[in-house]
Write a protein that holds these residues in place. Structure first.
Motif, PDB file in Angstrom:
ATOM      1  N   UNK A   1      36.097  48.718  63.563  1.00  0.00           N
ATOM      2  CA  UNK A   1      37.511  49.039  63.385  1.00  0.00           C
ATOM      3  C   UNK A   1      38.248  47.801  62.902  1.00  0.00           C
ATOM      4  N   UNK A   2      39.004  47.953  61.843  1.00  0.00           N
ATOM      5  CA  UNK A   2      39.787  46.848  61.272  1.00  0.00           C
ATOM      6  C   UNK A   2      41.269  47.096  61.540  1.00  0.00           C
ATOM      7  N   UNK A   3      41.902  46.151  62.216  1.00  0.00           N
ATOM      8  CA  UNK A   3      43.292  46.309  62.641  1.00  0.00           C
ATOM      9  C   UNK A   3      44.141  45.150  62.149  1.00  0.00           C
ATOM     10  N   UNK A   4      45.311  45.481  61.610  1.00  0.00           N
ATOM     11  CA  UNK A   4      46.311  44.478  61.249  1.00  0.00           C
ATOM     12  C   UNK A   4      47.501  44.640  62.185  1.00  0.00           C
ATOM     13  N   UNK A   5      47.782  43.616  62.982  1.00  0.00           N
ATOM     14  CA  UNK A   5      48.951  43.623  63.871  1.00  0.00           C
ATOM     15  C   UNK A   5      50.037  42.773  63.223  1.00  0.00           C
ATOM     16  N   UNK A   6      51.182  43.375  62.950  1.00  0.00           N
ATOM     17  CA  UNK A   6      52.326  42.660  62.384  1.00  0.00           C
ATOM     18  C   UNK A   6      53.382  42.574  63.486  1.00  0.00           C
ATOM     19  N   UNK A   7      53.681  41.361  63.924  1.00  0.00           N
ATOM     20  CA  UNK A   7      54.528  41.174  65.103  1.00  0.00           C
ATOM     21  C   UNK A   7      55.754  40.331  64.764  1.00  0.00           C
ATOM     22  N   UNK A   8      56.918  40.825  65.191  1.00  0.00           N
ATOM     23  CA  UNK A   8      58.163  40.070  65.040  1.00  0.00           C
ATOM     24  C   UNK A   8      58.515  39.430  66.384  1.00  0.00           C
ATOM     25  N   UNK A   9      58.326  38.123  66.533  1.00  0.00           N
ATOM     26  CA  UNK A   9      58.559  37.473  67.829  1.00  0.00           C
ATOM     27  C   UNK A   9      60.041  37.372  68.186  1.00  0.00           C
ATOM     28  N   UNK A  10      60.923  37.635  67.225  1.00  0.00           N
ATOM     29  CA  UNK A  10      62.365  37.542  67.467  1.00  0.00           C
ATOM     30  C   UNK A  10      62.951  38.847  67.975  1.00  0.00           C
ATOM     31  N   UNK A  11      62.172  39.910  67.978  1.00  0.00           N
ATOM     32  CA  UNK A  11      62.670  41.205  68.438  1.00  0.00           C
ATOM     33  C   UNK A  11      62.750  41.241  69.953  1.00  0.00           C
ATOM     34  N   UNK A  12      63.747  41.943  70.466  1.00  0.00           N
ATOM     35  CA  UNK A  12      63.866  42.136  71.907  1.00  0.00           C
ATOM     36  C   UNK A  12      63.862  40.835  72.679  1.00  0.00           C
TER      37      UNK A  12
ATOM     38  N   UNK B   1      42.451  46.531  72.897  1.00  0.00           N
ATOM     39  CA  UNK B   1      42.017  47.255  71.699  1.00  0.00           C
ATOM     40  C   UNK B   1      40.651  46.819  71.186  1.00  0.00           C
ATOM     41  N   UNK B   2      40.436  45.516  71.101  1.00  0.00           N
ATOM     42  CA  UNK B   2      39.321  44.976  70.313  1.00  0.00           C
ATOM     43  C   UNK B   2      37.982  45.159  71.023  1.00  0.00           C
ATOM     44  N   UNK B   3      36.974  45.557  70.230  1.00  0.00           N
ATOM     45  CA  UNK B   3      35.601  45.703  70.694  1.00  0.00           C
ATOM     46  C   UNK B   3      34.684  44.859  69.807  1.00  0.00           C
ATOM     47  N   UNK B   4      33.451  44.640  70.269  1.00  0.00           N
ATOM     48  CA  UNK B   4      32.481  43.858  69.498  1.00  0.00           C
ATOM     49  C   UNK B   4      32.305  44.456  68.101  1.00  0.00           C
ATOM     50  N   UNK B   5      32.328  43.599  67.110  1.00  0.00           N
ATOM     51  CA  UNK B   5      32.171  44.040  65.735  1.00  0.00           C
ATOM     52  C   UNK B   5      33.470  44.365  65.030  1.00  0.00           C
TER      53      UNK B   5
ATOM     54  N   UNK C   1      41.992  49.798  58.923  1.00  0.00           N
ATOM     55  CA  UNK C   1      41.959  51.174  59.435  1.00  0.00           C
ATOM     56  C   UNK C   1      43.284  51.574  60.062  1.00  0.00           C
ATOM     57  N   UNK C   2      43.992  50.604  60.626  1.00  0.00           N
ATOM     58  CA  UNK C   2      45.283  50.885  61.249  1.00  0.00           C
ATOM     59  C   UNK C   2      46.151  49.636  61.183  1.00  0.00           C
ATOM     60  N   UNK C   3      47.443  49.839  60.972  1.00  0.00           N
ATOM     61  CA  UNK C   3      48.424  48.761  61.020  1.00  0.00           C
ATOM     62  C   UNK C   3      49.277  48.962  62.263  1.00  0.00           C
ATOM     63  N   UNK C   4      49.453  47.918  63.051  1.00  0.00           N
ATOM     64  CA  UNK C   4      50.294  47.972  64.249  1.00  0.00           C
ATOM     65  C   UNK C   4      51.596  47.258  63.931  1.00  0.00           C
ATOM     66  N   UNK C   5      52.701  47.992  63.958  1.00  0.00           N
ATOM     67  CA  UNK C   5      54.021  47.436  63.672  1.00  0.00           C
ATOM     68  C   UNK C   5      54.713  47.129  64.987  1.00  0.00           C
TER      69      UNK C   5
ATOM     70  N   UNK D   1      37.783  58.543  67.088  1.00  0.00           N
ATOM     71  CA  UNK D   1      37.400  58.217  65.715  1.00  0.00           C
ATOM     72  C   UNK D   1      36.648  56.891  65.646  1.00  0.00           C
ATOM     73  N   UNK D   2      37.069  55.902  66.439  1.00  0.00           N
ATOM     74  CA  UNK D   2      36.491  54.568  66.349  1.00  0.00           C
ATOM     75  C   UNK D   2      35.609  54.216  67.546  1.00  0.00           C
ATOM     76  N   UNK D   3      35.523  55.087  68.533  1.00  0.00           N
ATOM     77  CA  UNK D   3      34.683  54.816  69.692  1.00  0.00           C
ATOM     78  C   UNK D   3      35.309  53.799  70.630  1.00  0.00           C
ATOM     79  N   UNK D   4      34.794  53.753  71.833  1.00  0.00           N
ATOM     80  CA  UNK D   4      35.278  52.767  72.792  1.00  0.00           C
ATOM     81  C   UNK D   4      36.536  53.160  73.527  1.00  0.00           C
ATOM     82  N   UNK D   5      37.128  54.298  73.200  1.00  0.00           N
ATOM     83  CA  UNK D   5      38.367  54.686  73.878  1.00  0.00           C
ATOM     84  C   UNK D   5      38.110  55.124  75.310  1.00  0.00           C
TER      85      UNK D   5
END
Length: 324
Positions: A1-12, A25-29, A54-58, A312-316
């Motif tokens: 599983x390929x994940x992009x996390x985009x984080x705004x540290x100034x929010x909240x 979230x993250x698993x081996x591989x 595979x997924x973008x985390x906003x 879909x990605x296993x490990x859940x």
């Protein structure tokens, strides 16, 4: 599983919950990229390589997430909305369980729903043109004044900053709005005019009934009152009837359409998903972008089927819901 996390540290409040999410979230591989936003970021540049994931985390407030969703519109990349802002109304409207581990589980499950976005365009009093995407609500009048007045105190007071701003301006200016909805013209007076893709606010109160993110429509909401205190009446009705289908919403009138233009007699502030736009405007145009966003959902939310289904990605199966 390929994940992009985009984080705004100034929010909240600058919560570290997104890092708890990453660990769950993250698993081996797996491949996981964390991209931390700078002030004044360009959403399209930030999402330039989103198609290889595979997924973008906003992760951020409503304004940050809406900008990222708009930049990804039409790409079919699944986006997980992670609540890191002050109000996090978009996450509340989507209805996923908000805990980091629950959102991690939803990402690995891989269930998605297709929803609409809004797009708003304007020209300010200096002749500067702008266009922004929005996921919730945008508008002019009292709401924009509240956002502007609350801004200095949001980092300290959180959502209470909005209530403090409202109390400081109990008699907002009544504006005259000329509202064109799919060619039909309506002239109204009130303290605010909103264009909504979804209209659920704090406390799960829906400002108007049946305003959803998957109906291919936008809703225009006018607060026809001259006194901010009168807005307590529809809020009180909302506590007893959260959907608005039984008791209605006094002082609020709404219209529904795909193409909307709002004109005001004098220059006023404009807010887009809680972010106040620099300068003043006398008009803006809004349109719906049907099915523009693909969002990650869990089986509990209003935009997903009740069937949890296979992962879909296993490990859940090793990520439990909180207190499970």
């Amino acid at each position: 599983m390929r994940t992009l996390i985009i984080h705004n540290p100034k929010s909240g409040f600058g919560s570290d919950a997104v890092f708890q999410f990453e660990r769950a979230l993250v698993r081996a591989g797996d491949e996981c990229v964390l991209r931390v936003l700078e002030e004044g970021f360009e959403a399209s540049e930030t999402c330039r390589d989103a198609n290889r994931f595979d997924v973008v985390v906003a992760s951020g407030g409503d304004g940050t997430v809406a900008a990222l969703l708009h930049a990804l519109a039409g790409t079919d990349v699944p986006v997980c909305v992670f609540p890191s802002g002050t109000a996090n109304l978009l996450a509340a409207n989507i209805g996923n369980a908000p805990e980091p581990s629950a959102l991690a589980r939803a990402c690995r499950k891989g269930k998605t729903a297709t929803v609409d976005l809004g797009e708003i365009s304007w020209e300010d009093e200096r002749g500067v043109r702008g266009t922004r995407g929005f996921a919730l609500m945008s508008g002019t009048g009292f709401d924009a004044q509240l956002m502007q007045a609350a801004l200095p105190n949001k980092a300290i007071m959180g959502q209470a900053a909005y209530f403090a701003a409202a109390l400081s301006n109990p008699r907002p200016t009544v504006e005259r709005f000329r509202i064109t909805v799919d060619g039909a013209v309506h002239e109204r007076e009130g303290i605010t005019c909103l264009v909504a893709n979804n209209a659920m606010i704090q406390g799960d109160i829906e400002l108007i009934p049946d305003c959803r993110m998957d109906d291919g429509m936008l809703d225009v909401i006018v607060a026809e009152t001259s006194d901010a205190a009168q807005l307590l009446k529809p809020l009180a009705f909302g506590l007893m009837d959260r959907t608005g289908k039984v008791m209605g919403r006094p002082h609020l009138e709404s219209f529904r359409g795909r193409e909307i233009r709002v004109e005001v007699d004098r220059p006023v502030a404009l807010e887009v998903d809680g972010d106040v736009i620099p300068g003043l405007v006398t008009s803006y145009d809004a349109r719906v972008l049907p099915g523009a966003a693909r969002i990650v959902v869990d089986s509990m939310g209003p935009y997903a089927s009740g069937d949890d289904g296979p992962s879909r990605f296993g490990g859940s199966d090793v990520i439990a819901y909180p207190d499970a």
